[in-house]
Design a protein around this motif. Sequence first.
Motif, PDB file in Angstrom:
ATOM      1  N   LEU A  11      41.509  11.443  20.024  1.00 40.67           N
ATOM      2  CA  LEU A  11      41.895  11.591  21.434  1.00 40.67           C
ATOM      3  C   LEU A  11      40.923  12.484  22.196  1.00 40.67           C
ATOM      4  O   LEU A  11      40.633  12.244  23.375  1.00 40.67           O
ATOM      5  CB  LEU A  11      43.318  12.139  21.522  1.00 40.67           C
ATOM      6  CG  LEU A  11      44.413  11.176  21.070  1.00 40.67           C
ATOM      7  CD1 LEU A  11      45.755  11.890  20.978  1.00 40.67           C
ATOM      8  CD2 LEU A  11      44.518   9.974  21.998  1.00 40.67           C
TER       9      LEU A  11
ATOM     10  N   ALA B 111      38.189  10.618  23.493  1.00 44.88           N
ATOM     11  CA  ALA B 111      38.572   9.787  24.641  1.00 44.88           C
ATOM     12  C   ALA B 111      38.838  10.623  25.885  1.00 44.88           C
ATOM     13  O   ALA B 111      39.293  10.088  26.895  1.00 44.88           O
ATOM     14  CB  ALA B 111      39.806   8.955  24.291  1.00 44.88           C
TER      15      ALA B 111
ATOM     16  N   ALA C 170      44.167   5.704  23.710  1.00 43.91           N
ATOM     17  CA  ALA C 170      42.792   5.991  24.131  1.00 43.91           C
ATOM     18  C   ALA C 170      42.224   4.839  24.956  1.00 43.91           C
ATOM     19  O   ALA C 170      41.479   5.061  25.923  1.00 43.91           O
ATOM     20  CB  ALA C 170      41.925   6.243  22.900  1.00 43.91           C
TER      21      ALA C 170
ATOM     22  N   SER D 179      43.648   4.946  28.607  1.00 42.63           N
ATOM     23  CA  SER D 179      43.378   6.155  29.388  1.00 42.63           C
ATOM     24  C   SER D 179      42.160   5.931  30.277  1.00 42.63           C
ATOM     25  O   SER D 179      41.251   5.180  29.941  1.00 42.63           O
ATOM     26  CB  SER D 179      43.145   7.348  28.462  1.00 42.63           C
ATOM     27  OG  SER D 179      41.960   7.180  27.703  1.00 42.63           O
TER      28      SER D 179
END
Length: 431
Positions: free
Chosen positions: A36, A39, A247, A250
């Motif tokens: 994460l 990302a 991810a 987003s």
Amino acid sequence: MSEPPRFDRGHTDDLMSFLTASPSPYHAVASAAERLEKAGFRQVAETDAWDGTAGGKYVLRGGAIVAWYVPEGAAPHTPFRIVGAHTDSPNLRVKPLPDTGAHGWRQVAVEIYGGPLLNSWLDRDLGLAGRLTLRDGSTRLVNVDRPLLRVPQLAIHLDRSVSAEGLKLDKQRHLTPVWGLGNDVRDGDLIAFLEETAGLGAGEVTGWDLMTHSVEPPAYLGRDKELLAGPRMDNLLSVHSGVAALAAVSGGGDLPCIPVLAAFDHEENGSQSDTGADGPLLGSVLERSVFARGGSFEDRARAFAGTVCLSSDTGHAVHPNYAERHDPTHHPRANGGPILKVNVNNRYATDGSGRAVFAAACEKADIPFQNFVSNNSMPCGTTIGPITAARHGIRTVDIGVAILSMHSARELCGADDPHMLANALVAFLEG
């Protein structure tokens, strides 16, 4: 918003790396957080005041992680789309006084966690991993990922009845692994070994949460490599797909919802902990997100009313040697796509409206899905779905991937099912 990536076999390759890097729930959430961070997500502390800025954020607590992405301009009452999963798997865990042994063998005292297939832990090379708590209150992950322990099975010559009557294991007497030779069992030996392994000084460790794991790596299986064998797929397969899907979505400023990943610990023993699905973690994070964006209790109620959760956990593929154990008209197959799990007695939270949500996500992702119900003559398992629905008043749908050998030290699934699940989760999180 630009189109998110379409997952393929490369996702399954990455799942294999994720499984290897995640021998404990603590390692699993660290692996998830690392992905994460790449990302653009950032960790927020529960003890800090939260702001309402847009972007990706996550909270770590023990073996649990909750991550969410707030699009630009999201209103306080914007609903959530949640992927729920769990990070723990059945295994053998180290007792508070671990050093033991008998008859010239040095052993490690373990306790049974969850409901493992005990025979699958016999005669298997085991590593040791988990979390060490230090004298100053900080924690350190440790992973001895080499053959360190072994639970030796009794030779058939000493138990001729095993062929006729089956293997019978006493959980207290027969599952204590060996890790060396010697008559001088000394208290503190195991922890001293782990302190040295982790580069810590003697006596720094005052607490531990340690568990065994098979050191055999995941592998493609079969003539055409269409199957995947590996550890902890129940339920790190879902955690990994959830991380990848979150991810992927987003960065989208026009999302109609706030996508969330909630990966809990302790599902295998009832979820009743501060990091389990029956604890307050998810509700607290969602409420604080609403309030940080200037919302009121009314906004919180509106957001929860429009929220949907996909509770993703593995389920049972039809077993070719035990087909009579399955419902005769519901036979989920490997590489047949994710499964929709239904039980009218609410062992799963799926209802007709939930089915429609999942069917729409799969249609949008252009992937098939399958239906799972238990044989009426057998008890149905459960997962975090009903707990999430009841605790938070959130519409919840239970789904997953069909596997064989559930709760074994090494499980089996179709090699294409993980990326099909991830594509369905992307479509769902997009709202």
